[in-house]
Design a protein around this motif. Structure first.
Motif, PDB file in Angstrom:
ATOM      1  N   LYS A 155       0.909  -1.260   0.177  1.00 61.59           N
ATOM      2  CA  LYS A 155       0.064  -0.305   0.117  1.00 61.59           C
ATOM      3  C   LYS A 155       1.051   1.258  -0.061  1.00 61.59           C
ATOM      4  O   LYS A 155       2.145   1.069   0.566  1.00 61.59           O
ATOM      5  CB  LYS A 155      -0.985  -0.046   1.060  1.00 61.59           C
ATOM      6  CG  LYS A 155      -1.911  -0.818   1.283  1.00 61.59           C
ATOM      7  CD  LYS A 155      -2.821  -0.829   2.637  1.00 61.59           C
ATOM      8  CE  LYS A 155      -4.073  -1.673   2.499  1.00 61.59           C
ATOM      9  NZ  LYS A 155      -4.756  -1.566   3.788  1.00 61.59           N
ATOM     10  N   VAL A 156       0.492   2.206  -0.623  1.00 62.37           N
ATOM     11  CA  VAL A 156       1.458   3.434  -0.683  1.00 62.37           C
ATOM     12  C   VAL A 156       0.749   4.582   0.344  1.00 62.37           C
ATOM     13  O   VAL A 156      -0.473   4.857   0.167  1.00 62.37           O
ATOM     14  CB  VAL A 156       1.519   3.935  -1.805  1.00 62.37           C
ATOM     15  CG1 VAL A 156       2.506   5.162  -1.856  1.00 62.37           C
ATOM     16  CG2 VAL A 156       1.977   3.032  -2.896  1.00 62.37           C
ATOM     17  N   VAL A 157       1.482   4.808   1.395  1.00 64.20           N
ATOM     18  CA  VAL A 157       0.871   5.851   2.164  1.00 64.20           C
ATOM     19  C   VAL A 157       1.580   7.374   2.020  1.00 64.20           C
ATOM     20  O   VAL A 157       2.859   7.509   1.959  1.00 64.20           O
ATOM     21  CB  VAL A 157       1.371   5.655   3.750  1.00 64.20           C
ATOM     22  CG1 VAL A 157       0.968   6.638   4.753  1.00 64.20           C
ATOM     23  CG2 VAL A 157       0.886   4.112   3.922  1.00 64.20           C
ATOM     24  N   LYS A 158       0.616   8.371   1.831  1.00 60.00           N
ATOM     25  CA  LYS A 158       1.213   9.711   1.579  1.00 60.00           C
ATOM     26  C   LYS A 158       1.288  10.196   2.891  1.00 60.00           C
ATOM     27  O   LYS A 158       0.593  10.505   3.738  1.00 60.00           O
ATOM     28  CB  LYS A 158       0.175  10.340   0.956  1.00 60.00           C
ATOM     29  CG  LYS A 158       0.522  11.926   0.591  1.00 60.00           C
ATOM     30  CD  LYS A 158      -0.843  12.524   0.113  1.00 60.00           C
ATOM     31  CE  LYS A 158      -0.262  14.105  -0.368  1.00 60.00           C
ATOM     32  NZ  LYS A 158      -1.646  14.556  -1.186  1.00 60.00           N
ATOM     33  N   VAL A 159       2.788  10.580   2.936  1.00 64.40           N
ATOM     34  CA  VAL A 159       2.859  11.392   4.345  1.00 64.40           C
ATOM     35  C   VAL A 159       2.959  12.911   3.863  1.00 64.40           C
ATOM     36  O   VAL A 159       4.162  13.330   3.303  1.00 64.40           O
ATOM     37  CB  VAL A 159       4.362  10.903   5.111  1.00 64.40           C
ATOM     38  CG1 VAL A 159       4.459  11.488   6.588  1.00 64.40           C
ATOM     39  CG2 VAL A 159       4.226   9.303   5.274  1.00 64.40           C
ATOM     40  N   GLU A 160       2.111  13.639   4.464  1.00 61.44           N
ATOM     41  CA  GLU A 160       2.232  15.072   4.007  1.00 61.44           C
ATOM     42  C   GLU A 160       2.768  15.799   4.861  1.00 61.44           C
ATOM     43  O   GLU A 160       2.389  16.128   5.951  1.00 61.44           O
ATOM     44  CB  GLU A 160       0.768  15.441   3.720  1.00 61.44           C
ATOM     45  CG  GLU A 160       0.727  17.057   2.771  1.00 61.44           C
ATOM     46  CD  GLU A 160      -0.656  17.092   2.431  1.00 61.44           C
ATOM     47  OE1 GLU A 160      -1.582  16.436   2.388  1.00 61.44           O
ATOM     48  OE2 GLU A 160      -0.882  18.332   2.011  1.00 61.44           O
ATOM     49  N   LYS A 190       3.769  -1.582   3.699  1.00 62.35           N
ATOM     50  CA  LYS A 190       3.296  -0.315   3.108  1.00 62.35           C
ATOM     51  C   LYS A 190       4.792   0.554   2.812  1.00 62.35           C
ATOM     52  O   LYS A 190       5.910  -0.022   3.088  1.00 62.35           O
ATOM     53  CB  LYS A 190       2.771   0.542   4.300  1.00 62.35           C
ATOM     54  CG  LYS A 190       1.418   0.076   4.779  1.00 62.35           C
ATOM     55  CD  LYS A 190       0.822   1.023   5.867  1.00 62.35           C
ATOM     56  CE  LYS A 190      -0.454   0.266   6.416  1.00 62.35           C
ATOM     57  NZ  LYS A 190      -0.926   0.873   7.592  1.00 62.35           N
ATOM     58  N   VAL A 191       4.640   1.367   1.842  1.00 61.76           N
ATOM     59  CA  VAL A 191       5.549   2.285   1.441  1.00 61.76           C
ATOM     60  C   VAL A 191       5.163   3.783   1.814  1.00 61.76           C
ATOM     61  O   VAL A 191       4.175   3.967   1.506  1.00 61.76           O
ATOM     62  CB  VAL A 191       5.917   2.289  -0.104  1.00 61.76           C
ATOM     63  CG1 VAL A 191       6.763   3.380  -0.331  1.00 61.76           C
ATOM     64  CG2 VAL A 191       6.449   0.806  -0.469  1.00 61.76           C
ATOM     65  N   GLU A 253      -2.976   9.257  -6.377  1.00 66.80           N
ATOM     66  CA  GLU A 253      -4.102   8.575  -5.588  1.00 66.80           C
ATOM     67  C   GLU A 253      -2.944   7.673  -4.567  1.00 66.80           C
ATOM     68  O   GLU A 253      -2.119   7.169  -4.764  1.00 66.80           O
ATOM     69  CB  GLU A 253      -4.692   7.518  -6.393  1.00 66.80           C
ATOM     70  CG  GLU A 253      -6.078   7.346  -6.012  1.00 66.80           C
ATOM     71  CD  GLU A 253      -6.920   6.415  -6.868  1.00 66.80           C
ATOM     72  OE1 GLU A 253      -7.946   5.841  -6.377  1.00 66.80           O
ATOM     73  OE2 GLU A 253      -6.315   5.831  -7.836  1.00 66.80           O
ATOM     74  N   TYR A 254      -3.523   7.968  -3.354  1.00 63.83           N
ATOM     75  CA  TYR A 254      -2.804   7.011  -2.312  1.00 63.83           C
ATOM     76  C   TYR A 254      -3.682   6.038  -1.523  1.00 63.83           C
ATOM     77  O   TYR A 254      -5.046   6.342  -1.653  1.00 63.83           O
ATOM     78  CB  TYR A 254      -2.231   7.977  -1.294  1.00 63.83           C
ATOM     79  CG  TYR A 254      -1.073   8.570  -1.885  1.00 63.83           C
ATOM     80  CD1 TYR A 254       0.439   8.270  -1.724  1.00 63.83           C
ATOM     81  CD2 TYR A 254      -1.063   9.890  -2.629  1.00 63.83           C
ATOM     82  CE1 TYR A 254       1.286   9.061  -2.413  1.00 63.83           C
ATOM     83  CE2 TYR A 254      -0.301  10.599  -3.154  1.00 63.83           C
ATOM     84  CZ  TYR A 254       1.046  10.178  -3.071  1.00 63.83           C
ATOM     85  OH  TYR A 254       2.135  10.909  -3.870  1.00 63.83           O
ATOM     86  N   ASP A 255      -3.155   5.052  -0.822  1.00 66.28           N
ATOM     87  CA  ASP A 255      -4.087   4.113  -0.058  1.00 66.28           C
ATOM     88  C   ASP A 255      -4.328   4.914   1.319  1.00 66.28           C
ATOM     89  O   ASP A 255      -5.361   4.576   1.688  1.00 66.28           O
ATOM     90  CB  ASP A 255      -3.317   2.792   0.125  1.00 66.28           C
ATOM     91  CG  ASP A 255      -3.108   2.044  -1.171  1.00 66.28           C
ATOM     92  OD1 ASP A 255      -3.951   1.684  -1.962  1.00 66.28           O
ATOM     93  OD2 ASP A 255      -1.869   1.919  -1.837  1.00 66.28           O
ATOM     94  N   GLU A 256      -3.454   5.654   1.853  1.00 70.71           N
ATOM     95  CA  GLU A 256      -3.826   6.424   3.052  1.00 70.71           C
ATOM     96  C   GLU A 256      -2.933   7.551   3.004  1.00 70.71           C
ATOM     97  O   GLU A 256      -2.065   7.720   2.231  1.00 70.71           O
ATOM     98  CB  GLU A 256      -3.153   5.226   4.228  1.00 70.71           C
ATOM     99  CG  GLU A 256      -4.056   4.043   4.591  1.00 70.71           C
ATOM    100  CD  GLU A 256      -2.988   3.422   5.567  1.00 70.71           C
ATOM    101  OE1 GLU A 256      -2.198   3.795   6.141  1.00 70.71           O
ATOM    102  OE2 GLU A 256      -3.138   1.935   5.500  1.00 70.71           O
ATOM    103  N   THR A 257      -3.404   8.555   3.905  1.00 72.73           N
ATOM    104  CA  THR A 257      -2.530   9.706   4.030  1.00 72.73           C
ATOM    105  C   THR A 257      -2.641   9.879   5.417  1.00 72.73           C
ATOM    106  O   THR A 257      -3.455   9.858   6.435  1.00 72.73           O
ATOM    107  CB  THR A 257      -3.447  11.178   3.500  1.00 72.73           C
ATOM    108  OG1 THR A 257      -3.500  10.550   2.087  1.00 72.73           O
ATOM    109  CG2 THR A 257      -2.826  12.249   3.533  1.00 72.73           C
TER     110      THR A 257
END
Ligand code: MIC
Ligand code: SF4
Length: 640
Positions: A155-160, A190-191, A253-257
């Motif tokens: 899953k790709v997690v966006k770390v904003e 996750k990444v 698009e990301y799986d999580e943020t």
């Protein structure tokens, strides 16, 4: 919808599978790295594949872990690695050149490429916009032979990142904040992809620190975009040609943020004995400190040591503190030597250590009994420092330096206005400790000292798996628990029969003897079994002692893969309540192993207690065939 950076790089390297989180994929690997503690075994495995030259774009063999050289073993291993590299087309970084991850980021990492390394902190190069993943040595050996790397599509997690860090708060505090929020198992599968306006305010070494310690989240890897900051760093390293701009699409698009307000962060510390046991440094005020060490692949860059210098220059370290500094590379050390910072550190009372892993892996600088030690490292598992009852806190270089001055844990925010910490304006590049491979490989003889023993053979398993539960463990068991490192054990990494004697030695000193006498058996574990390092010794050594299966509540990614690679069956309790019913000493039995394994759900009988339970084998077809062949080398027809 646009695409995120992680998916872009994976798509470009995809060999098989679908870009759907949770599905099995394989990707082409452009670069590999090994270090000496995992490298000897990886190269013995590569040798068994009978390939004449590596097939990657670039492979590098670093020496940074085993540099104490208390006996002949380490130097012998170095010579093996150096001659092996010359023969098989691998660059060789000599001991003294620095820590693999720091060096790889400086000299070799390329945005957009893939890197597979036999060390869990390989993701450090993610700071450069690379997809950099840690794995067992055998997976790295296969990548060197040109095979694709198999993994579960993460899953790709966006770390904003929003805003900018406050004075004396730095990259370490960002990753400690994530560990506090997500725990050591929060990143499994996750990444972590960093984005947002805050990214531009982080220099490359800051990004490398954050990606480095993403390993402690259990993440597959972490990555930053490749932007103007990346370009400037590559220019400094005289590698500007390697730069390409790499950004996620605006509408990716990301799986999580996850959102982090950088300005809201305060100096943090991971308390004993886990990197996710995080509190504000201010809440630990007054804890007396015996030792402070700045170093390791997490925080030993030029930027980090300049921050330390700003705090300690012209002052004296507390008389009650032993303060050591281990620069991450020769480049960093030379810069500090030339700009006078080294002299100021020495004057302040620092003990200057070799540019190597050193104390991070228990190679020297063990704390005093019951001591408190502050380290800028990434792991504080119990006993890893070499002193069983020491309390290890993981902190930023700023917190480390300020606490070293005051002799107690102290919040560096009290220092007030912070000077700007800049990277050097120019750099003299000296790669003389990196040796290119030989142009006449046929003339190179691989040197093998007596410490280098051949690989053991792995037998094809029968239909009946039976044995005692040799040990029952709790949650978050680390590979340091399974196969400890440190000055006494680490030199035995090329000698499986010898190192096997130390399996679980910190938890049960008779484990090896008991396992051998019982003819092997089972291990029972809790959640996140095998977290931490990539060391495949935590699989191959138990295998050598006869361990047949591990039944746990869940596994860490790299250790799960390593168990399979060496023919140990990793099973997950179908119903976690069954964990409570199984005890050390029980006899477990799995019948019709081959056909049961293919169904993915196995019946295990506890013959001592007279009940049965179900255990899941969530395996791909490829993994099933490896287990049934006895090991990955057998399955690939490369040995046995
Ligand atoms: C570690 O930090 O635990 C190590 C030593 O670097 C390991 C590799 C090894 O055990 O050789 C890792 O992180 O993978
Ligand atoms: Fe070396 Fe420590 Fe980094 Fe592992 S975590 S590579 S032992 S410095």
């Amino acid at each position: 919808m646009g695409e995120n950076l992680t998916r872009k790089i994976i798509r470009k390297h995809l060999v098989s599978g679908e870009l759907k989180a949770g599905s099995d994929i394989s990707i082409k690997i452009d670069q590999t790295l090994t270090q000496d503690a995992t490298g000897t075994l990886a190269y013995l495995q590569f040798e068994a594949m009978k390939i004449l030259r590596v097939k990657t774009e670039l492979s590098v063999s670093y020496v940074d872990h085993n540099t104490l050289q208390e006996g002949f073993e380490n130097f012998d291993d170095h010579l093996f690695l150096q001659s092996f590299a010359a023969k098989y087309g691998i660059y060789f970084s000599k001991p003294g050149n620095g820590i693999c991850h720091q060096l790889h980021t400086e000299r070799f990492a390329v945005p957009g490429k893939t890197l597979l390394g036999s060390d869990s902190h390989t993701p450090t190069s993610g700071g450069m916009g690379m997809l950099a993943i840690g794995a067992g040595g055998l997976d790295v050996a296969l990548a060197m032979s040109g095979e694709a790397f198999n993994l579960t599509m993460p899953k790709v997690v966006k770390v904003e990142l929003k805003g900018e860090l406050s004075a004396w708060v730095s990259a370490k505090d960002v990753i400690l904040e994530l560990l506090k929020r997500l725990t050591v198992k929060g990143g499994v599968g996750k990444v972590f992809e960093y984005s947002g306006e805050g990214v531009a305010s982080l220099e490359l070494p800051d990004r490398a620190t954050i990606c480095n310690m993403g390993a402690e989240l259990g993440a597959t890897t972490s990555i930053f975009p490749s932007d103007a900051v990346t370009k400037a760093f590559l220019k400094l390293e005289k590698r500007e040609k390697s730069w390409v701009e790499l950004l996620a699409d605006n509408d990716a698009e990301y799986d999580e943020t996850i959102v982090i307000e950088l300005a809201g962060l305060v100096p943090l510390a991971a308390k004993p004995h886990s990197p996710d046991n995080v509190s504000a440094v201010s809440s630990l005020k007054g804890v007396k400190v015996n030792q402070v060490i700045v170093g390791s692949c997490t925080n030993s860059s030029y930027r980090d040591l300049m921050a330390v210098w700003h705090i300690v220059k012209g002052k004296k370290i507390s008389p009650n503190v032993s303060f050591a500094v281990a620069p991450g590379s020769r480049q960093v050390l030379e810069l500090l030597a030339r700009n006078g910072v080294l002299a100021d550190l020495i004057k302040a009372g620092a003990r200057i250590l070799e540019t190597a892993c050193g104390p991070c892996i228990g190679m020297g600088q063990a704390p005093c009994s019951g001591g408190v030690t502050l380290r800028t490292f990434n792991r504080n598992f119990k006993g890893r420092s070499g002193t069983a009852d020491a309390s290890v806190y993981l902190v930023s270089p700023e917190t480390a330096a300020y606490s070293a001055l005051l002799g107690e844990i102290s919040d560096p925010s009290a220092l007030g206005v912070m000077p700007e910490i800049k990277l050097p304006a120019a750099l003299e590049i000296d790669d003389s400790l990196i040796l290119a491979p030989s142009n006449s490989p046929e003339q190179v003889e691989v040197l093998r000292g007596p410490n280098i023993k051949p690989l053991p053979d792995f037998k094809v398993p029968g239909e009946l798996i039976v044995g005692n539960v040799l040990i029952k463990l709790g949650d978050n068991i680390t590979t340091d628990d399974i196969m400890p490192a440190g000055a006494k054990i680490l030199p035995l990494r090329s000698n499986i029969p010898a190192i096997s004697q130390f399996v679980f030695s910190r938890l049960d000193k008779d484990f090896a003897k008991k396992a051998l006498e019982a003819g092997g058996g089972f291990i029972v574990g809790g959640t996140n079994y095998g977290q931490g390092s990539s060391r495949e010794h935590a699989a191959i050594a138990p295998k050598y002692l006869g361990v047949k299966a591990v039944i746990a509540k869940s596994f860490a990614r790299m250790h799960f893969a390593n168990l399979i690679n060496f023919g140990i069956l990793p099973l997950v309790f179908a119903d976690e309540k069954d964990y409570e019913k199984v005890d050390a000493g029980d006899v477990l039995k799995i019948e019709n192993y081959h056909s049961q394994l293919k169904t993915g759900l196995l019946t295990v009988s506890n013959t001592a207690k007279g009940f049965e339970f179900k255990a899941k084998a969530a395996l791909s077809e490829r993994q099933v065939s490896i287990l049934l062949a006895g090991s990955l080398l057998n399955a690939a027809g490369k040995k046995g």
